[in-house]
Design a protein around this motif. Structure first.
Motif, PDB file in Angstrom:
ATOM      1  N   UNK A  30       2.373  -9.797   7.833  1.00  0.00           N
ATOM      2  CA  UNK A  30       3.767  -9.491   7.498  1.00  0.00           C
ATOM      3  C   UNK A  30       3.998  -7.986   7.506  1.00  0.00           C
ATOM      4  N   UNK A  31       2.986  -7.247   7.095  1.00  0.00           N
ATOM      5  CA  UNK A  31       3.113  -5.775   7.112  1.00  0.00           C
ATOM      6  C   UNK A  31       3.285  -5.307   8.553  1.00  0.00           C
ATOM      7  N   UNK A  32       2.439  -5.841   9.420  1.00  0.00           N
ATOM      8  CA  UNK A  32       2.525  -5.449  10.841  1.00  0.00           C
ATOM      9  C   UNK A  32       3.894  -5.786  11.403  1.00  0.00           C
ATOM     10  N   UNK A  33       4.375  -6.971  11.041  1.00  0.00           N
ATOM     11  CA  UNK A  33       5.665  -7.401  11.591  1.00  0.00           C
ATOM     12  C   UNK A  33       6.792  -6.515  11.064  1.00  0.00           C
ATOM     13  N   UNK A  34       6.710  -6.168   9.784  1.00  0.00           N
ATOM     14  CA  UNK A  34       7.812  -5.392   9.179  1.00  0.00           C
ATOM     15  C   UNK A  34       7.836  -3.954   9.673  1.00  0.00           C
ATOM     16  N   UNK A  35       6.680  -3.421   9.989  1.00  0.00           N
ATOM     17  CA  UNK A  35       6.620  -2.000  10.334  1.00  0.00           C
ATOM     18  C   UNK A  35       6.441  -1.742  11.834  1.00  0.00           C
ATOM     19  N   UNK A  39       0.859  -1.185   0.000  1.00  0.00           N
ATOM     20  CA  UNK A  39       0.000   0.000   0.000  1.00  0.00           C
ATOM     21  C   UNK A  39       0.894   1.233   0.000  1.00  0.00           C
ATOM     22  N   UNK A  40       0.376   2.346  -0.465  1.00  0.00           N
ATOM     23  CA  UNK A  40       1.199   3.571  -0.454  1.00  0.00           C
ATOM     24  C   UNK A  40       1.673   3.924   0.943  1.00  0.00           C
ATOM     25  N   UNK A  41       0.772   3.769   1.941  1.00  0.00           N
ATOM     26  CA  UNK A  41       1.122   4.147   3.314  1.00  0.00           C
ATOM     27  C   UNK A  41       2.206   3.232   3.873  1.00  0.00           C
ATOM     28  N   UNK A  42       2.075   1.933   3.609  1.00  0.00           N
ATOM     29  CA  UNK A  42       3.086   0.993   4.106  1.00  0.00           C
ATOM     30  C   UNK A  42       4.443   1.284   3.477  1.00  0.00           C
ATOM     31  N   UNK A  82       5.282   4.819  21.387  1.00  0.00           N
ATOM     32  CA  UNK A  82       6.309   5.432  20.541  1.00  0.00           C
ATOM     33  C   UNK A  82       6.467   4.736  19.211  1.00  0.00           C
ATOM     34  N   UNK A  83       6.068   3.488  19.132  1.00  0.00           N
ATOM     35  CA  UNK A  83       6.261   2.735  17.892  1.00  0.00           C
ATOM     36  C   UNK A  83       4.919   2.257  17.359  1.00  0.00           C
ATOM     37  N   UNK A  84       4.935   1.907  16.075  1.00  0.00           N
ATOM     38  CA  UNK A  84       3.691   1.441  15.467  1.00  0.00           C
ATOM     39  C   UNK A  84       3.269   0.112  16.094  1.00  0.00           C
ATOM     40  N   UNK A  85       4.256  -0.704  16.470  1.00  0.00           N
ATOM     41  CA  UNK A  85       3.966  -1.987  17.109  1.00  0.00           C
ATOM     42  C   UNK A  85       3.211  -1.799  18.411  1.00  0.00           C
TER      43      UNK A  85
END
Lengths: 445, 295
Positions: free
Chosen positions: A121-126, A92-95, A150-153
């Motif tokens: 996988x997107x969640x894990x990578x970002x 996706x553009x946002x990812x 502080x993080x996306x996770x």
């Protein structure tokens, strides 16, 4: 599956004194340049975050040898042009945009990340990317930091209902756009369609004067549009829909931009007169294919008139080249070719002599030598004594062009000597001598 | 019944003068009458003393001038006399620098019509100086030449037109004459018949036009054909003089015909070997090298 390549311009500095439009214009120009990789390029501007370009590369990557090689190629090309940026590919553009921002664990961060398509996988990578990579507004980002997110996770483990209640729907929508749960609009750069004027008749018209009047009216309409846009036309295309025949097409390239319908009609008339209208004209469409700004300097109209009658390759200008040889030191180019730079005088070599007339093709002559001095020459059946001979002037292939498919031996063979000679009747001639052959190259006439 | 008196020779001359004036007014010509020699007022100094003296200041504009090479002992007569034509183009450029016209002098163009009379571009690319300046007489080398600056490069303002048929060449010349930004037209005037030359002659004399120099290059044989050109010139290589240290091409020019009896027909301005002041010469130092630095 859709794939997006993001280019984050990390070193972009916005000049506060300059207008915001200037930034947008520059980014759009850069975006057009990036259309070499994908036809669909979008500009992402959200101050105070650095701007980015998003390329929809769905179906494009295999043309560049796969995503990995494609990404490396883009990064290398931009780096060679001293453009500091981060690049990434995502589903996706946002990812893709978030992946350009390095995570807090720099040791495991890939230089050119490629995010797989799977949602997990997107969640894990970002997960290790900072919250700021989401490009939220300053208040939301500050609120997230206050609660130690502080993080996306960190966000991904918080219940969605709580996030929506506390931080509003924008945060959730951004996260959904990141993993593809929510579609994100993509607005590619689209050039404005060229100005066009059209006239359709109720039925075919065979009269020549009607057709002439039609061209007048359509050109006037086109020029009105151009004047409203503060543009002038450099190239136009005329399409004539003919009854019981295919569409007739006439193209006109102007040496100088114009928005004068009378002048344009004058230029088009010779070509339109040769166009057979057959059983009549049904419609006429004129498009301005290439335009320039109205404040650009105008060329004179005579050049266009001459070109329209004789053809583009019959009306020429000269342009200096970087070659030494007299026949190659200038090049004839059409008048609509880009302007030439001024030649640079050589700082050391004395200026050579060149004749007023240089023959298109050197003519063979016979030269009589006595003790290496030139005595007589025979040219076109005339035998003439040589009174003066000045030379030789060695002309060889330029050192900067020797590497282009020509070796040193061949280059030596290409070298020749030029002689300026005066015959007994006072005429001055330019001779060239090459491997036992004498030729006449030019005349001072 | 009283008979009308026979016109005296004086009244006859006066009538002719009135008729000439009336025709000139109808044709829109303003400079024909009033000039003792029936030659237009604008003249461009050529830098050749004999020619400038003969015409009272220079070569008259608003008329066709034809030039041909006379070189019976060499094949050079098959070429256009470009050395002289290029010189006149430079002179016209210098003359325009001192005039205030609608089009600035540095934007005025030279149109070379017909590939036969295209010069090598080196002759149009000069750094600072006029090619023949050093060889001209100081008395006629007026201050206008000092205004030739670095920007005065004729190659940038030259248009080369490849037109083979006479009809096309005449049309190109007429089209260029209507453009105020054109200062010099050099035309391949071979096969130019009387009608075509008259058309050009009238076109260049039309009122309201910017002064334009119209030069035609012909072959020597054609100089005997009828034409409406106001002058016809022969250009021949200057006979060799081994005592002359100048190793430059030089030409003798002679006026073989002039319209309106401005001067007795015959050879004028012959120089070169017979005179210390060459009529037209080329100095090797004026051509400068271009393109030596790779881009």
């Amino acid at each position: 599956m859709p794939r997006t390549l993001a280019i984050l311009l990390t070193a972009w500095r916005t000049d506060p004194d300059a207008a915001a439009d200037a930034d947008a214009l520059a980014l759009r120009k850069f975006g057009r340049w990036c259309q070499r990789w994908s036809p669909s390029v979008s500009v992402e501007i959200s101050a105070p975050h650095p701007p980015a370009l998003l390329l929809d590369i769905t179906g494009c990557a295999h043309l560049f040898g796969g995503e990995e090689r494609f990404l490396r190629r883009v990064a290398r090309t931009l780096r060679d042009r001293a453009i500091r940026c981060a690049v990434a590919i995502g589903p996706t553009p946002r990812a893709a945009l978030i992946a350009c921002v390095p995570g807090d664990d720099h040791a495991v961060h890939l230089e050119h990340p490629i995010i797989p398509e799977d949602r997990h996988a997107i969640h894990a990578a970002l997960a290790n990317r900072p919250i700021t990579a989401l490009r939220l507004d300053a208040a939301t980002t500050e609120a997230l930091h206050e609660v130690h997110l502080h993080r996306i996770g960190d966000l991904l483990v918080v219940p969605r209902a709580d996030l929506a209640t506390r931080f509003g729907p924008l945060l959730l929508r951004t996260l959904d756009r990141m993993d593809g749960s929510h579609w994100e609009p993509f607005q590619p750069i689209r050039d404005q369609p060229p100005p066009m004027a059209l006239m359709e008749l109720d039925g075919p018209d065979t009269r020549a004067d009607s057709f002439d009047r039609m061209v007048d009216m359509v050109l006037a309409d086109l020029c009105r549009q151009l004047q409203a846009l503060h543009r002038r036309v450099r190239e136009i295309e005329v399409r004539v829909k003919r009854n019981a025949m295919d569409t007739g097409v006439v193209r006109l390239v102007l040496a100088g931009a114009s928005d004068d319908p009378v002048h344009l009609h004058q230029l088009l008339r010779p070509q339109l007169e040769q166009l057979s209208v057959g059983m009549g004209v049904e419609a006429l469409c004129i498009r301005a294919i290439r335009t320039t700004r109205a404040d650009d300097p105008q060329e004179n109209k005579t050049t266009d008139l001459l070109t329209a009658r004789l053809g583009r390759l019959q009306v020429l200008r000269v342009r200096p080249t970087t070659r030494w040889a007299p026949e190659a030191s200038w090049k004839l180019v059409p008048t609509d070719a880009p302007a030439a730079r001024a030649p640079h005088p050589h700082p050391h070599t004395p200026p050579p002599w060149r004749p007023t007339v240089l023959l298109d093709r050197a003519e063979s002559i016979s030269v009589t030598l006595v003790d290496t001095s030139l005595q007589r020459l025979r040219w076109r059946g005339h035998s003439m004594a040589i009174a003066r001979a000045i030379g030789p002037e060695r002309v060889s292939r330029e050192w900067w062009s020797r590497g282009r498919g020509i070796d040193a031996t061949h280059a030596a063979q290409c070298s020749r000597d030029l002689w300026r000679v005066q015959t007994d009747d006072g005429s001055w001639l330019l001779l060239e001598h090459m491997v036992g052959m004498w030729r006449l190259r030019g005349v001072w006439s | 019944m009283k008979s009308l008196p026979a016109p005296s020779s004086l009244s006859h001359a006066a009538t002719k003068e009135q008729l000439r004036e009336a025709i000139a007014m109808r044709e829109g010509r303003t400079t024909l009458h009033g000039d003792a020699h029936d030659v237009p007022a604008e003249r461009v100094p050529t830098g050749w003393p004999a020619v400038d003296t003969l015409f009272g200041g220079g070569l008259p504009l608003r008329g066709l001038h034809e030039w041909a090479i006379e070189s019976p002992r060499s094949p050079c007569s098959a070429f256009a006399p470009l050395g002289v034509l290029v010189h006149l183009a430079w002179r016209m450029d210098a003359w325009c620098q001192n005039r205030s016209t609608a089009t600035p002098a540095h934007a005025r163009m030279i149109v070379w019509i017909g590939a036969w009379c295209w010069p090598h571009a080196d002759t149009l690319a000069l750094g600072l100086r006029h090619p023949f300046r050093e060889l001209e007489q100081p008395s006629v080398d007026n201050d206008s030449m000092k205004d030739l600056g670095e920007t005065s490069n004729l190659w940038k303002r030259s248009i080369f037109v490849r037109a083979t048929s006479m009809i096309d060449r005449v049309w190109c010349a007429e089209t260029a004459l209507e453009d105020p930004s054109v200062m010099t037209i050099v035309l391949d005037a071979r096969d130019l018949d009387l009608t075509a030359s008259r058309r050009l002659h009238l076109a260049v004399r039309r009122d309201g036009l910017e002064p334009t120099m119209l030069l035609g290059a012909r072959t020597l044989r054609e100089l005997r054909e009828p034409s409406a050109a106001i002058t016809r010139w022969r250009v021949s290589p200057c006979p060799i003089d081994i005592h002359q240290p100048l190793e430059t091409p030089r030409w003798d020019i002679s006026l073989s015909r002039i319209k309106s009896n401005v001067a007795p027909l015959g050879t004028v301005g012959v120089a070169g070997a017979h005179d210390d002041a060459p009529v037209a010469s080329m100095d090797p130092s004026w051509v400068w090298r271009q393109g030596s630095v790779p881009s």
